[in-house]
Design an enzyme around this catalytic site. Structure first.
Site, mmCIF file in Angstrom:
data_model
loop_
_atom_site.group_PDB
_atom_site.id
_atom_site.type_symbol
_atom_site.label_atom_id
_atom_site.label_comp_id
_atom_site.label_asym_id
_atom_site.label_seq_id
_atom_site.Cartn_x
_atom_site.Cartn_y
_atom_site.Cartn_z
ATOM 1 N N GLU A 195 73.979 51.010 65.584
ATOM 2 C CA GLU A 195 75.231 51.202 66.358
ATOM 3 C C GLU A 195 75.670 52.902 65.968
ATOM 4 O O GLU A 195 75.542 53.419 65.066
ATOM 5 C CB GLU A 195 76.291 50.424 65.728
ATOM 6 C CG GLU A 195 76.043 48.723 65.874
ATOM 7 C CD GLU A 195 76.092 48.616 67.545
ATOM 8 O OE1 GLU A 195 76.596 49.538 68.225
ATOM 9 O OE2 GLU A 195 75.567 47.428 67.898
ATOM 10 N N CYS B 54 82.026 43.150 63.026
ATOM 11 C CA CYS B 54 80.935 44.345 62.816
ATOM 12 C C CYS B 54 81.574 45.761 63.212
ATOM 13 O O CYS B 54 81.554 46.692 62.559
ATOM 14 C CB CYS B 54 79.649 43.982 63.931
ATOM 15 S SG CYS B 54 78.758 42.307 63.341
ATOM 16 N N HIS C 1 72.574 45.995 63.721
ATOM 17 C CA HIS C 1 72.854 44.698 63.997
ATOM 18 C C HIS C 1 71.329 43.957 64.098
ATOM 19 O O HIS C 1 70.202 44.611 64.610
ATOM 20 C CB HIS C 1 73.362 44.599 65.517
ATOM 21 C CG HIS C 1 74.808 44.421 65.733
ATOM 22 N ND1 HIS C 1 75.744 45.140 66.101
ATOM 23 C CD2 HIS C 1 75.553 43.262 65.302
ATOM 24 C CE1 HIS C 1 76.874 44.580 66.049
ATOM 25 N NE2 HIS C 1 76.787 43.645 65.633
#
Length: 235
Positions: free
Chosen positions: A87, A151, A175
């Site tokens: 991410e 998250c 992730h």
């Protein structure tokens, strides 16, 4: 009180606890495999974090202040994801499709921090990290949207915590997919007569824990190298 050796660089690895009724989560199951190890001259501190909107921001601030990490990678589960997702971006919004482990489920898209920036950006080189896994024949991609659940909140708050503690270095959110053991359990424990909705997927994308551990080790090695280069540059 921290037990870290003074002067020894610390790398933080945090992993989300199981959530949504699941008994396990690869994000926290990987932590004991790495806690206390030294990789690339950096000692790893691996800590399981609560799936809690209320408690996670303060915990992240405490972790940043206590350990002053040279890098920080947070781990979380992306259900149905076929590979590893690095991410890059956390937005200042909460909108939970599933309640956290304390029953909190905001659905209004309100801010994580009312006075905070609209977004915070991971300080790691996500593209280089993904390329490193791909070179080892491990499926990985770069993602520019961590969602609006815990998250995303975790990434937003840990980046703010690093800045507040005045520490620099690569930081981001990784992730993970389901493990193959989890998916096998879904298939074993399905309703005896089958799912009420025939299209309910149970045979989901997954990777073995050993594969996930190998991917994390490659990522941590790359982060340690990048962090120490950054540290030397700042001297």
């Amino acid at each position: 009180m921290s037990l870290d050796t003074p002067g020894r660089p610390i790398g933080l690895v945090t992993g989300s606890a199981p959530f949504a009724g699941l008994p396990d989560n690869p994000a926290s199951d990987l932590l004991p495999l790495f806690d206390g190890r030294e990789i690339g001259g950096v000692t790893l501190r691996c800590i399981r974090t609560p799936v809690s909107r209320a408690r996670l921001p303060a915990l992240n601030r405490d972790l940043a202040a206590e350990h002053r990490p040279v890098f920080w990678v947070a781990l979380g589960l992306a259900t149905g994801e076929p590979g590893f997702r690095f991410e890059t971006t956390a937005i200042n919004r909460v909108d939970f499709g599933v309640a956290d482990n304390e029953g909190d489920r905001p659905t209004d898209g309100g801010p994580i921090e009312p006075a905070g920036p609209a977004a915070r950006f991971a300080t790691w080189d996500a593209r280089a990290l993904a390329r490193g896994l791909l070179a080892a024949d491990l499926p990985a991609t770069v993602s520019h949207h961590a969602g609006t659940h815990l998250c995303n909140l975790n990434l937003y708050c840990l980046l703010g915590a690093m800045a507040a503690a005045g520490v620099t270095g690569p930081a981001g959110f990784l992730h993970l997919p389901y493990t193959t053991a989890q998916v096998a359990r879904f298939l074993r424990e399905g309703p005896e007569g089958g799912d009420a909705a025939p299209m309910t997927p149970r045979l989901l994308p997954s990777l073995p824990q050993e594969t996930q551990a190998a991917a994390l080790e490659l990522t941590l090695t790359a982060l340690a190298k990048a962090a120490l280069i950054t540290k030397e540059t700042l001297r």
